[in-house]
Design an enzyme around this catalytic site. Structure first.
Site, PDB file in Angstrom:
ATOM      1  N   TYR A  70      -5.349   6.516  -2.215  1.00 39.37           N
ATOM      2  CA  TYR A  70      -4.454   7.652  -2.035  1.00 39.37           C
ATOM      3  C   TYR A  70      -4.035   8.202  -3.401  1.00 39.37           C
ATOM      4  O   TYR A  70      -4.039   7.499  -4.415  1.00 39.37           O
ATOM      5  CB  TYR A  70      -3.198   7.227  -1.277  1.00 39.37           C
ATOM      6  CG  TYR A  70      -3.345   7.140   0.227  1.00 39.37           C
ATOM      7  CD1 TYR A  70      -4.592   7.088   0.836  1.00 39.37           C
ATOM      8  CD2 TYR A  70      -2.221   7.103   1.050  1.00 39.37           C
ATOM      9  CE1 TYR A  70      -4.713   7.013   2.214  1.00 39.37           C
ATOM     10  CE2 TYR A  70      -2.330   7.019   2.425  1.00 39.37           C
ATOM     11  CZ  TYR A  70      -3.582   6.974   3.005  1.00 39.37           C
ATOM     12  OH  TYR A  70      -3.692   6.903   4.372  1.00 39.37           O
TER      13      TYR A  70
ATOM     14  N   ASP B 215      -2.249  -1.125   9.078  1.00 39.52           N
ATOM     15  CA  ASP B 215      -1.337  -0.088   8.595  1.00 39.52           C
ATOM     16  C   ASP B 215       0.088  -0.246   9.110  1.00 39.52           C
ATOM     17  O   ASP B 215       1.047  -0.057   8.371  1.00 39.52           O
ATOM     18  CB  ASP B 215      -1.843   1.303   9.003  1.00 39.52           C
ATOM     19  CG  ASP B 215      -2.977   1.782   8.125  1.00 39.52           C
ATOM     20  OD1 ASP B 215      -3.115   1.273   7.004  1.00 39.52           O
ATOM     21  OD2 ASP B 215      -3.728   2.666   8.563  1.00 39.52           O
TER      22      ASP B 215
ATOM     23  N   GLU C 226      -1.670  16.124   7.540  1.00 39.05           N
ATOM     24  CA  GLU C 226      -1.175  14.758   7.437  1.00 39.05           C
ATOM     25  C   GLU C 226      -0.840  14.464   5.984  1.00 39.05           C
ATOM     26  O   GLU C 226      -1.421  15.054   5.065  1.00 39.05           O
ATOM     27  CB  GLU C 226      -2.227  13.744   7.927  1.00 39.05           C
ATOM     28  CG  GLU C 226      -2.461  13.752   9.417  1.00 39.05           C
ATOM     29  CD  GLU C 226      -3.336  12.591   9.873  1.00 39.05           C
ATOM     30  OE1 GLU C 226      -3.309  12.293  11.072  1.00 39.05           O
ATOM     31  OE2 GLU C 226      -4.030  11.978   9.039  1.00 39.05           O
ATOM     32  N   GLU C 227       0.101  13.561   5.779  1.00 39.94           N
ATOM     33  CA  GLU C 227       0.382  12.974   4.463  1.00 39.94           C
ATOM     34  C   GLU C 227       0.480  14.036   3.360  1.00 39.94           C
ATOM     35  O   GLU C 227      -0.211  13.993   2.340  1.00 39.94           O
ATOM     36  CB  GLU C 227      -0.695  11.941   4.121  1.00 39.94           C
ATOM     37  CG  GLU C 227      -0.733  10.796   5.111  1.00 39.94           C
ATOM     38  CD  GLU C 227      -1.883   9.841   4.914  1.00 39.94           C
ATOM     39  OE1 GLU C 227      -1.750   8.671   5.324  1.00 39.94           O
ATOM     40  OE2 GLU C 227      -2.917  10.249   4.349  1.00 39.94           O
TER      41      GLU C 227
ATOM     42  N   ARG D 120      -3.573  16.519   3.927  1.00 36.44           N
ATOM     43  CA  ARG D 120      -4.844  15.911   4.344  1.00 36.44           C
ATOM     44  C   ARG D 120      -5.230  16.442   5.716  1.00 36.44           C
ATOM     45  O   ARG D 120      -4.429  16.396   6.646  1.00 36.44           O
ATOM     46  CB  ARG D 120      -4.688  14.391   4.382  1.00 36.44           C
ATOM     47  CG  ARG D 120      -5.772  13.617   5.126  1.00 36.44           C
ATOM     48  CD  ARG D 120      -5.429  12.131   5.125  1.00 36.44           C
ATOM     49  NE  ARG D 120      -6.383  11.326   5.898  1.00 36.44           N
ATOM     50  CZ  ARG D 120      -6.369   9.994   5.946  1.00 36.44           C
ATOM     51  NH1 ARG D 120      -5.446   9.322   5.265  1.00 36.44           N
ATOM     52  NH2 ARG D 120      -7.260   9.328   6.670  1.00 36.44           N
TER      53      ARG D 120
ATOM     54  N   ARG E 152       0.867  -1.164   0.000  1.00 40.97           N
ATOM     55  CA  ARG E 152       0.000   0.000   0.000  1.00 40.97           C
ATOM     56  C   ARG E 152       0.908   1.219   0.000  1.00 40.97           C
ATOM     57  O   ARG E 152       2.122   1.127   0.046  1.00 40.97           O
ATOM     58  CB  ARG E 152      -0.944   0.004   1.204  1.00 40.97           C
ATOM     59  CG  ARG E 152      -2.245  -0.764   0.967  1.00 40.97           C
ATOM     60  CD  ARG E 152      -3.527   0.029   1.211  1.00 40.97           C
ATOM     61  NE  ARG E 152      -3.474   1.430   0.896  1.00 40.97           N
ATOM     62  CZ  ARG E 152      -4.028   2.370   1.660  1.00 40.97           C
ATOM     63  NH1 ARG E 152      -4.661   2.047   2.771  1.00 40.97           N
ATOM     64  NH2 ARG E 152      -3.944   3.640   1.311  1.00 40.97           N
TER      65      ARG E 152
END
Length: 449
Positions: A382, A131, A257-258, A273, A98
């Site tokens: 994503y 995750d 985030e991210e 995010r 992922r």
């Protein structure tokens, strides 16, 4: 002819045959010697050329990715790669992954991804919806290829990661460890050069896309703290894999985030995010001294998921459907913005690119271009940005690109595993086409039955 004459005649014939054979052998030896001499001469002549080429390659293999150019003007997006990893993995040895992302040096583009230490259609793929585990590693392979043990190289032990190239070597950032004390390990050219300890002891995490390099320095954004409330956010400046400066953002009521970051005219822009309370995306831009500005994309064309229907935007967080989210990206062009987003407002399905010519600063929901990438009936996931520097493309500008993760398996499908493939596109100022480029694998697999 008497017997003596016969003997003389036969002897003469044998002698002639022997002489001819000897001459042929001598000629063959001379021919081989001449040929060998020529080859040896050519080899001697080629050696300086070969050395020169090798030295030249080494010389041009180390450059500085300046990042001082502006983003290229574009009118749409051309398909760049598709790895078909899940389709191939039904029969071949393909990693369960992922969070794939793409990053380019001045010589090549590579797909980076977080493995689960397992292959598709194998018993160890069970439970890979999780995750964070000690089995997750950052690996990479040539862009467009399905990630397998045969074409991939190990980069770092990580359940959250980033990577980028400064023109000399690859920098990788891999975060692993317990939620209450994870550590980011920085590697430069494969060698550990620095570490960053969790400062809030609450799931230290980073971009899941490429970091950004300008003039030999590389920059990343990290988050530590709650995923559903005020957290702490830091920008790090790194040189040759070592942290040389960092700054914590003063960003009350913001949630980062991210982040998807890219260089533009010597500065860095990151679009992130908001997992707390925003259905539009927060951004932070900063210069090489880490002097920064923060905001939210103002457009009424909302970029997160879940999100409300398009309407009136805000330059702060848009609260309706603001909780939770998905990694994404946008590209700023003056007051305008290219927004990448899922087609669905409430699930990670479909994908589209929208050009809002006033969307960075304006709050209306009008736009002038929409390009289909994945149909709403197909899964996405994503997405993130990457760039191709002039040193790679030969252009006089930085080419904007993006990738989309195509998640398959749990929790939406009846499998024991979760994985994904990816597609990517790059901006061009020429003809493009909208279509659907889905993952396309037929599930379930044998292991799921």
């Amino acid at each position: 002819m008497n017997p003596n004459q016969k003997i003389i005649t036969i002897g003469s014939i044998c002698m002639v045959i022997g002489i001819v054979s000897l001459m042929l052998q001598i000629g063959n030896i001379i021919s081989i010697w001449v040929s060998h001499s020529i080859q040896t001469g050519n080899q001697h002549q080629a050696e300086p050329i070969g050395n020169t080429n090798f030295l030249t390659e080494k010389a041009v293999a180390s450059v500085t990715l300046a990042g001082n150019s502006s983003l290229c003007p574009i009118s749409g997006w051309a398909v760049h790669s598709k790895d078909n990893g899940i389709r191939i993995g039904s029969k071949g040895d393909v990693f369960v992954i992922r969070e794939p992302f793409i990053s380019c040096s001045h010589l090549e583009c590579r797909t980076f991804f977080l493995t689960q230490g397992a292959l598709l259609n194998d018993k160890h793929s069970n439970g890979t919806v999780k995750d964070r585990s000690p089995h997750r590693t950052l690996m990479s392979c040539p862009v467009g290829e399905a990630p397998s043990p045969y074409n991939s190289r190990f980069e770092s032990v990580a359940w959250s990661a980033s990577a980028c190239h400064d023109g000399t070597s690859w920098l990788t950032i891999g975060i692993s460890g317990p939620d209450n004390g994870a550590v980011a390990v920085l590697k430069y050219n494969g060698i550990i050069t620095d570490t960053i300890k969790s400062w809030r002891n609450n799931i230290l995490r980073t971009q899941e896309s490429e970091c950004a390099c300008v003039n030999g320095s590389c920059f990343t954004v990290m988050t530590d703290g709650p995923s559903n409330g005020q957290a702490s956010y830091k920008i790090f400046k790194m040189e040759k894999g070592k942290v040389v400066k960092s700054v914590e953002l003063d960003a009350p009521n913001y949630h980062y985030e991210e982040c998807s970051c890219y260089p533009d005219a010597g500065e860095i822009t990151c679009v992130c995010r908001d997992n707390w309370h925003g259905s539009n995306r927060p951004w932070v831009s900063f210069n090489q001294n880490l002097e920064y500005q923060i905001g939210y994309i103002c457009s009424g064309v909302f970029g997160d998921n879940p999100r409300p229907n398009d309407g009136t935007g805000s330059c702060g967080p848009v609260s309706p459907n603001g909780a939770y989210g998905v990694k994404g990206f946008s590209f700023k062009y003056g007051n305008g913005v290219w927004i990448g987003r899922t087609k669905s407002t409430n699930s990670r399905s479909g994908f589209e690119m929208i050009w809002d010519p006033n969307g960075w600063t304006g709050t209306d929901s009008s736009f002038s271009v929409k390009q289909d990438i994945v149909a709403i009936t197909d899964w996405s996931g994503y997405s993130g940005s990457f760039v191709q520097h002039p040193e790679l493309t030969g252009l006089d500008c930085i080419r904007p690109c993006f990738w989309v993760e195509l998640i398959r398996g749990r929790p939406k499908e009846s499998t024991i595993w979760t994985s994904g493939s990816s597609i990517s596109f790059c901006g061009v100022n020429s003809d493009t086409v909208g279509w659907s480029w889905p993952d396309g694998a037929e599930l379930p697999f044998t292991i799921d039955k």
